[in-house]
Design a protein around this motif. Structure first.
Motif, PDB file in Angstrom:
ATOM      1  N   GLN A  86      -7.696  -1.591  -4.020  1.00  0.00           N
ATOM      2  CA  GLN A  86      -7.343  -0.222  -3.629  1.00  0.00           C
ATOM      3  C   GLN A  86      -7.189   0.603  -4.890  1.00  0.00           C
ATOM      4  OE1 GLN A  86      -3.281   0.497  -2.260  1.00  0.00           O
ATOM      5  NE2 GLN A  86      -2.815  -1.669  -2.522  1.00  0.00           N
TER       6      GLN A  86
ATOM      7  N   TRP B 187       0.857  -1.201   0.000  1.00  0.00           N
ATOM      8  CA  TRP B 187       0.000   0.000   0.000  1.00  0.00           C
ATOM      9  C   TRP B 187       0.883   1.238   0.000  1.00  0.00           C
ATOM     10  CZ3 TRP B 187      -2.757   2.197   4.914  1.00  0.00           C
ATOM     11  CH2 TRP B 187      -3.661   3.190   4.547  1.00  0.00           C
TER      12      TRP B 187
ATOM     13  N   LEU C 128      -9.100   2.018   0.186  1.00  0.00           N
ATOM     14  CA  LEU C 128      -8.541   0.681   0.328  1.00  0.00           C
ATOM     15  C   LEU C 128      -9.601  -0.214   0.961  1.00  0.00           C
ATOM     16  CD1 LEU C 128      -5.083  -0.400   1.382  1.00  0.00           C
ATOM     17  CD2 LEU C 128      -6.896  -1.103   2.895  1.00  0.00           C
TER      18      LEU C 128
END
Ligand SMILES: Nc1ncnc2c1ncn2[C@@H]1O[C@H](COP(=O)(O)OP(=O)(O)OP(=O)(O)O)[C@@H](O)[C@H]1O
Length: 258
Positions: A224, A24, A214
């Motif tokens: 996401q 992420w 997300l």
């Protein structure tokens, strides 16, 4: 510099991956929403971002600080975390403006007498959050929605670079919730607002300012990206494992079961 960078982050407890292979990146200038059902790992992920938990494997850097190379206590000072569960831990008899001002010292960890500039800043923040009318009121006499606004103002008092809003609308009625969301939208437009991470169970709370979302499911990133793309009927039906209908209204995604 990315605000949050996670690379294959995993956290094991009791033989189970509570978080599994999280990749992420939160980039400069982005406000994110995080959506997940109960037990999906949101709180665990927040604890990791704030340096309270260490990954079993994988790499994290937050605000350019790589875990393992940074003093996590210093990092925490740059992160504001507002959660509805904080409400009970505060002194109810404190005046609203004193509570807001105390945010400056809470993260620094030492007590100084607040200056008149500190109170000016608190007044500006209370105005931004549209709760100036609470000046002089004790915290315990404020409604839950008002308390949440004060807690956000308190977190901002420390000038964080990242502000986590963790289930901020818990316990709020419809009107209070919409009022708080409006204040959050207004906050995003103000100068010097930190990057925001809005954690929720409800898609309709994801305001247009949260341009990225997300989806977290069973400790893994389900998807996401751009909010408008991530929140689609087919994807969410699969995500929730139940058929859902999605209706966009005022750029917010309203869900119902099919
Ligand atoms: N210290 C721990 N030891 C064992 N299991 C844990 C631990 N912390 C969390 N878990 C488990 O990991 C899962 C994720 O928990 P977490 O609290 O992160 O979820 P959440 O998405 O924040 O849930 P909620 O929306 O209900 O707050 C849960 O099944 C929880 O029981």
């Amino acid at each position: 510099m990315n605000i949050i960078e996670m690379n294959q982050v995993t956290w094991f407890r009791e033989g189970k991956a509570v978080l599994n292979g999280i990749d992420w990146s939160v980039r400069e200038g982005e406000h994110w929403a995080m959506l997940g059902l109960n037990g999906s790992g949101k709180t665990t992920l927040l604890n990791m971002i704030s340096g309270y938990l260490w990954p079993t494997s994988g790499e994290i850097s937050v605000l350019g600080n790589r875990f393992g190379e940074v003093d996590l206590r210093e990092l925490r000072k740059t992160i504001g975390w507002v959660s509805s569960s904080m409400q009970s831990r505060l002194h109810g008899e404190q005046k609203a403006e004193d509570l807001v001002v105390s945010g400056k010292f809470a993260t620094i960890g030492l007590y100084e007498k607040p200056s008149s500039e500190d109170y000016d800043r608190a007044a500006t923040l209370m105005n931004q959050l549209r709760c100036s009318h609470l000046h002089g009121r004790t915290y315990q006499t404020c409604s839950q929605g008002e308390q949440q606004k004060l807690l956000i103002a308190r977190a901002l008092m420390a000038s964080p670079k990242l502000l986590i809003l963790d289930e901020a609308t818990n316990g709020l009625d419809f009107i209070s919730r919409e009022g708080l969301l409006e204040s959050i939208a207004q906050l995003a437009a103000a100068p010097d607002t930190p990057h925001m991470l809005y954690v929720t169970h409800h898609t309709e709370e994801i305001l247009p300012i949260f341009s990225r979302t997300l989806l977290l499911r069973r400790g893994e990133v389900y998807s996401q990206g751009k909010t408008a793309e991530v929140l689609n009927e087919t994807g969410l039906s699969d995500f929730f494992e139940t058929p859902v209908a999605l209706r966009w209204n005022q750029e917010r995604a309203w869900l119902s079961t099919k």
